[in-house]
Scaffold this motif. Structure first.
Motif, PDB file in Angstrom:
ATOM      1  N   GLY A  98       0.804  -1.229   0.000  1.00 11.07           N
ATOM      2  CA  GLY A  98       0.000   0.000   0.000  1.00 11.07           C
ATOM      3  C   GLY A  98       0.832   1.273   0.000  1.00 11.07           C
ATOM      4  O   GLY A  98       0.327   2.363   0.247  1.00 11.07           O
ATOM      5  N   LYS A  99       2.139   1.155  -0.271  1.00 11.44           N
ATOM      6  CA  LYS A  99       3.029   2.337  -0.277  1.00 11.44           C
ATOM      7  C   LYS A  99       3.134   2.901  -1.693  1.00 11.44           C
ATOM      8  O   LYS A  99       3.314   2.157  -2.656  1.00 11.44           O
ATOM      9  N   ASN A 100       3.039   4.208  -1.815  1.00 13.27           N
ATOM     10  CA  ASN A 100       3.230   4.845  -3.108  1.00 13.27           C
ATOM     11  C   ASN A 100       4.714   4.823  -3.491  1.00 13.27           C
ATOM     12  O   ASN A 100       5.591   4.867  -2.614  1.00 13.27           O
ATOM     13  N   VAL A 101       4.953   4.772  -4.802  1.00 12.83           N
ATOM     14  CA  VAL A 101       6.329   4.679  -5.308  1.00 12.83           C
ATOM     15  C   VAL A 101       6.542   5.729  -6.397  1.00 12.83           C
ATOM     16  O   VAL A 101       5.645   5.986  -7.198  1.00 12.83           O
ATOM     17  N   VAL A 102       7.740   6.315  -6.412  1.00 13.94           N
ATOM     18  CA  VAL A 102       8.180   7.137  -7.538  1.00 13.94           C
ATOM     19  C   VAL A 102       9.392   6.436  -8.141  1.00 13.94           C
ATOM     20  O   VAL A 102      10.278   5.996  -7.410  1.00 13.94           O
ATOM     21  N   SER A 103       9.420   6.310  -9.457  1.00 11.83           N
ATOM     22  CA  SER A 103      10.532   5.612 -10.107  1.00 11.83           C
ATOM     23  C   SER A 103      10.970   6.371 -11.353  1.00 11.83           C
ATOM     24  O   SER A 103      10.196   7.122 -11.950  1.00 11.83           O
ATOM     25  N   ALA A 104      12.246   6.139 -11.744  1.00 11.30           N
ATOM     26  CA  ALA A 104      12.754   6.722 -12.999  1.00 11.30           C
ATOM     27  C   ALA A 104      13.124   5.606 -13.970  1.00 11.30           C
ATOM     28  O   ALA A 104      13.716   5.862 -15.009  1.00 11.30           O
ATOM     29  N   ASN A 105      12.759   4.365 -13.617  1.00  3.97           N
ATOM     30  CA  ASN A 105      13.300   3.196 -14.319  1.00  3.97           C
ATOM     31  C   ASN A 105      12.422   2.773 -15.501  1.00  3.97           C
ATOM     32  O   ASN A 105      11.509   1.963 -15.367  1.00  3.97           O
ATOM     33  N   LYS A 106      12.751   3.326 -16.678  1.00  2.00           N
ATOM     34  CA  LYS A 106      11.902   3.081 -17.864  1.00  2.00           C
ATOM     35  C   LYS A 106      11.886   1.619 -18.264  1.00  2.00           C
ATOM     36  O   LYS A 106      10.865   1.095 -18.698  1.00  2.00           O
ATOM     37  N   LYS A 107      13.026   0.917 -18.097  1.00  3.86           N
ATOM     38  CA  LYS A 107      13.077  -0.503 -18.490  1.00  3.86           C
ATOM     39  C   LYS A 107      12.119  -1.311 -17.613  1.00  3.86           C
ATOM     40  O   LYS A 107      11.318  -2.106 -18.113  1.00  3.86           O
ATOM     41  N   HIS A 306      20.681  16.371 -12.218  1.00  4.52           N
ATOM     42  CA  HIS A 306      19.781  17.439 -11.768  1.00  4.52           C
ATOM     43  C   HIS A 306      18.486  17.529 -12.575  1.00  4.52           C
ATOM     44  O   HIS A 306      17.399  17.603 -11.985  1.00  4.52           O
ATOM     45  N   PRO A 307      18.551  17.488 -13.935  1.00  6.47           N
ATOM     46  CA  PRO A 307      17.280  17.508 -14.678  1.00  6.47           C
ATOM     47  C   PRO A 307      16.382  16.316 -14.313  1.00  6.47           C
ATOM     48  O   PRO A 307      15.164  16.473 -14.161  1.00  6.47           O
ATOM     49  N   THR A 308      16.997  15.135 -14.173  1.00  3.23           N
ATOM     50  CA  THR A 308      16.182  13.959 -13.848  1.00  3.23           C
ATOM     51  C   THR A 308      15.686  14.063 -12.407  1.00  3.23           C
ATOM     52  O   THR A 308      14.520  13.751 -12.121  1.00  3.23           O
ATOM     53  N   GLY A 309      16.560  14.542 -11.515  1.00  3.04           N
ATOM     54  CA  GLY A 309      16.161  14.738 -10.115  1.00  3.04           C
ATOM     55  C   GLY A 309      15.001  15.721 -10.013  1.00  3.04           C
ATOM     56  O   GLY A 309      14.105  15.570  -9.165  1.00  3.04           O
ATOM     57  N   SER A 310      14.996  16.700 -10.893  1.00  6.21           N
ATOM     58  CA  SER A 310      13.917  17.687 -10.873  1.00  6.21           C
ATOM     59  C   SER A 310      12.576  17.044 -11.244  1.00  6.21           C
ATOM     60  O   SER A 310      11.531  17.369 -10.657  1.00  6.21           O
ATOM     61  N   ALA A 311      12.604  16.110 -12.210  1.00  7.93           N
ATOM     62  CA  ALA A 311      11.361  15.394 -12.571  1.00  7.93           C
ATOM     63  C   ALA A 311      10.912  14.487 -11.422  1.00  7.93           C
ATOM     64  O   ALA A 311       9.714  14.356 -11.155  1.00  7.93           O
ATOM     65  N   VAL A 312      11.881  13.906 -10.713  1.00  5.85           N
ATOM     66  CA  VAL A 312      11.534  13.056  -9.563  1.00  5.85           C
ATOM     67  C   VAL A 312      10.907  13.921  -8.464  1.00  5.85           C
ATOM     68  O   VAL A 312       9.905  13.543  -7.850  1.00  5.85           O
ATOM     69  N   LEU A 313      11.479  15.117  -8.255  1.00  2.00           N
ATOM     70  CA  LEU A 313      10.910  16.038  -7.261  1.00  2.00           C
ATOM     71  C   LEU A 313       9.459  16.366  -7.608  1.00  2.00           C
ATOM     72  O   LEU A 313       8.591  16.402  -6.726  1.00  2.00           O
ATOM     73  N   SER A 314       9.206  16.581  -8.902  1.00  2.00           N
ATOM     74  CA  SER A 314       7.846  16.924  -9.307  1.00  2.00           C
ATOM     75  C   SER A 314       6.878  15.787  -8.967  1.00  2.00           C
ATOM     76  O   SER A 314       5.745  16.026  -8.530  1.00  2.00           O
ATOM     77  N   ASP A 315       7.329  14.547  -9.148  1.00  2.00           N
ATOM     78  CA  ASP A 315       6.485  13.397  -8.778  1.00  2.00           C
ATOM     79  C   ASP A 315       6.309  13.300  -7.259  1.00  2.00           C
ATOM     80  O   ASP A 315       5.227  12.983  -6.768  1.00  2.00           O
ATOM     81  N   ILE A 316       7.382  13.585  -6.524  1.00  2.00           N
ATOM     82  CA  ILE A 316       7.285  13.536  -5.048  1.00  2.00           C
ATOM     83  C   ILE A 316       6.267  14.586  -4.592  1.00  2.00           C
ATOM     84  O   ILE A 316       5.422  14.341  -3.728  1.00  2.00           O
ATOM     85  N   SER A 317       6.350  15.743  -5.228  1.00  2.00           N
ATOM     86  CA  SER A 317       5.418  16.816  -4.892  1.00  2.00           C
ATOM     87  C   SER A 317       3.986  16.421  -5.282  1.00  2.00           C
ATOM     88  O   SER A 317       3.043  16.591  -4.492  1.00  2.00           O
ATOM     89  N   ALA A 318       3.816  15.878  -6.501  1.00  2.00           N
ATOM     90  CA  ALA A 318       2.466  15.464  -6.952  1.00  2.00           C
ATOM     91  C   ALA A 318       1.897  14.405  -6.009  1.00  2.00           C
ATOM     92  O   ALA A 318       0.709  14.419  -5.681  1.00  2.00           O
ATOM     93  N   ASN A 319       2.763  13.512  -5.559  1.00  2.00           N
ATOM     94  CA  ASN A 319       2.319  12.463  -4.624  1.00  2.00           C
ATOM     95  C   ASN A 319       1.801  13.081  -3.325  1.00  2.00           C
ATOM     96  O   ASN A 319       0.865  12.570  -2.715  1.00  2.00           O
TER      97      ASN A 319
END
Ligand SMILES: NC(=O)c1ccc[n+]([C@@H]2O[C@H](COP(=O)([O-])OP(=O)(O)OC[C@H]3O[C@@H](n4cnc5c(N)ncnc54)[C@H](OP(=O)(O)O)[C@@H]3O)[C@@H](O)[C@H]2O)c1
Length: 416
Positions: A98-107, A306-319
């Motif tokens: 039941g834990k939300n996840v943020v990932s960058a792993n396209k594969k 940093h660019p990828t970290g910024s997209a991860v931050l946006s997901d953390i924020s959206a979550n």
């Protein structure tokens, strides 16, 4: 740049369990440390190698995944590791708990897309992955929220920063291929296994993800044709230079008619009028073509911490405001099917005896080391391994042959 993990957790801080402290993990750490309006805290970092030199003290790290997965008070799991199999295991366990996840792993996402969507639905937990497709370009949420009802004709573009970087260095600056690849790796643009980038696999995984959000379909990655830039050879470089064209590695999903879409990754020869002609180095560019909004182009950094970290931050924020993908296109009435039954225009460059093996439908021109003509995508797929090993470089020269252009043909649109 601060190397401190924030301490003194306020009760409303989001507690993050972070897997991976490589290029993106460290990039995210910097981004979080410099984020002014958002309160979060990296509670635990799990990595793999016990003997690696790191920029944080050794006691900041754990090597045991259950230190995050079993910890009740961690609010969000952020998965930034380079091992797709282990990433899936972590993501699956977290979602089942039941834990939300943020990932960058396209594969990981592309290979397990359907199961991941089902896991979210069945366990009421969310998975966000904006960073997985074109890093800093916010294309997934744009397709999901903005284009949720548009009649999309295609989503295409430069989805792999390191291939684009290598092409820029080789074509524009005359660097040799191995040196350009080494530079891309040193700058952190290339995946740990560079074949994923230069073979067009990384772009294909992103294409599979974007196809899901654009057309509501799950395409198995192995069904999608991908040829990258690793067979870059002199005849094609000369051909491009002589005609003042550039070579770009383009991933594209294209609507062929009201029922069918095709998708593939191939280098493309583009002239100076093409919207991606001047997208260079590690930048990515995405073109969304739609019936009503016409053409929109998104350009931005497709790789780097940093660019990828910024997209991860946006997901953390959206979550933090309970945002989850609804996979809107998947629940719409019109269901698309994926097909490789499509004809494309290509130029193939290599040794003459190898080129003869390509089953062209028609040949437009032929000279030493080069054939231009039309070929069926499904016949190329059957020859995929042979093409790779023989060193043939293939580039498309036009758009895939669209079968019935109801949306392009404005007369066919309903007027009220
Ligand atoms: N780099 C980019 O520009 C970029 C852009 C978009 C998306 N991504 C995606 O982001 C993810 C991370 O990429 P990266 O470039 O940051 O990779 P990286 O620099 O190679 O770092 C990978 C990290 O994962 C850790 N790791 C590997 N296996 C692990 C395991 N089983 N358990 C715990 N930790 C493990 C490694 O631990 P050690 O430190 O102990 O080795 C390392 O910290 C990948 O899925 C990649 O596709 C990367």
């Amino acid at each position: 740049m601060s190397n401190d993990i924030k301490i003194g957790i306020m009760s409303n801080d989001i507690k993050i369990g972070l897997f991976g402290y490589g290029c993106v993990g460290q990039g995210l750490h910097d981004v979080l440390n410099n984020s002014k309006g958002f309160r979060s805290n990296i509670d635990t970092i799990v990595v793999k190698n016990k003997h690696k030199q790191r920029r944080l003290p050794q006691d900041a790290f754990s090597f045991e995944k259950n230190d995050i997965l079993d910890k009740q008070d961690i609010d969000l799991v952020v998965e930034l590791i380079d091992d797709a199999k282990e990433a899936f295991d972590i993501t699956k366990t977290a979602l089942k708990n039941g834990k939300n996840v943020v990932s960058a792993n396209k594969k990981m996402i592309a290979e397990n897309f359907e199961e991941l969507v089902a896991l979210q639905k069945n366990h009421g937990a969310g998975l966000l992955y904006e960073a997985s497709a074109c890093a800093s370009i916010p294309i997934i949420r744009t397709l999901e929220e903005y284009y949720d009802n548009e009649l999309l004709e295609s989503v295409s573009g430069i989805f792999n920063g390191s291939s684009n970087y290598i092409l820029s260095k080789v074509i524009n600056e005359g660097l040799d291929y191995p040196s350009a690849l080494a530079k891309a790796q040193a700058l952190g643009f290339a995946e740990s296994d560079p074949t994923l980038d230069v073979g067009g696999y990384d772009a294909k995984y992103k294409l599979v993800i974007l196809s899901g959000h654009a057309y509501g379909i799950f395409i198995k990655p192995e069904k999608v044709f991908n040829l990258g830039i690793d067979n870059l050879n002199e005849p094609i470089i000369r051909y491009a230079r002589d005609q003042k064209l550039k070579i770009k590695l383009i991933a594209q999903v294209v609507r062929l008619d009201d029922k069918n879409v095709t998708a593939f990754v191939l280098p493309k020869l583009v002239n100076s009028d093409h919207p991606l002609y001047n997208v260079e180095n590690e930048n990515n560019g995405v073109i969304v073509r739609a019936a009503f909004s016409d053409e929109q182009i998104f350009i931005g950094k497709g790789a780097g911490g940093h660019p990828t970290g910024s997209a991860v931050l946006s997901d953390i924020s959206a979550n933090s405001y309970d945002y989850q993908y609804e996979y809107k296109k998947m629940s719409q009435a019109n269901k698309f099917l994926f097909t490789n039954n499509v004809t494309i225009d290509i130029v193939a460059a290599g040794f003459n005896e190898d080129l003869q093996k390509i089953p062209f439908v028609s040949i437009q021109s032929q000279k030493q080391g080069l054939i231009e003509g039309k070929v069926k995508l499904e016949t190329l797929i059957a020859l995929q391994n042979e093409i790779r090993s023989s060193g043939i470089f293939i580039a498309t020269t036009g758009e895939p042959e669209v079968l019935h252009t109801t949306f392009k043909n404005k007369d066919a649109l309903v007027e009220v």
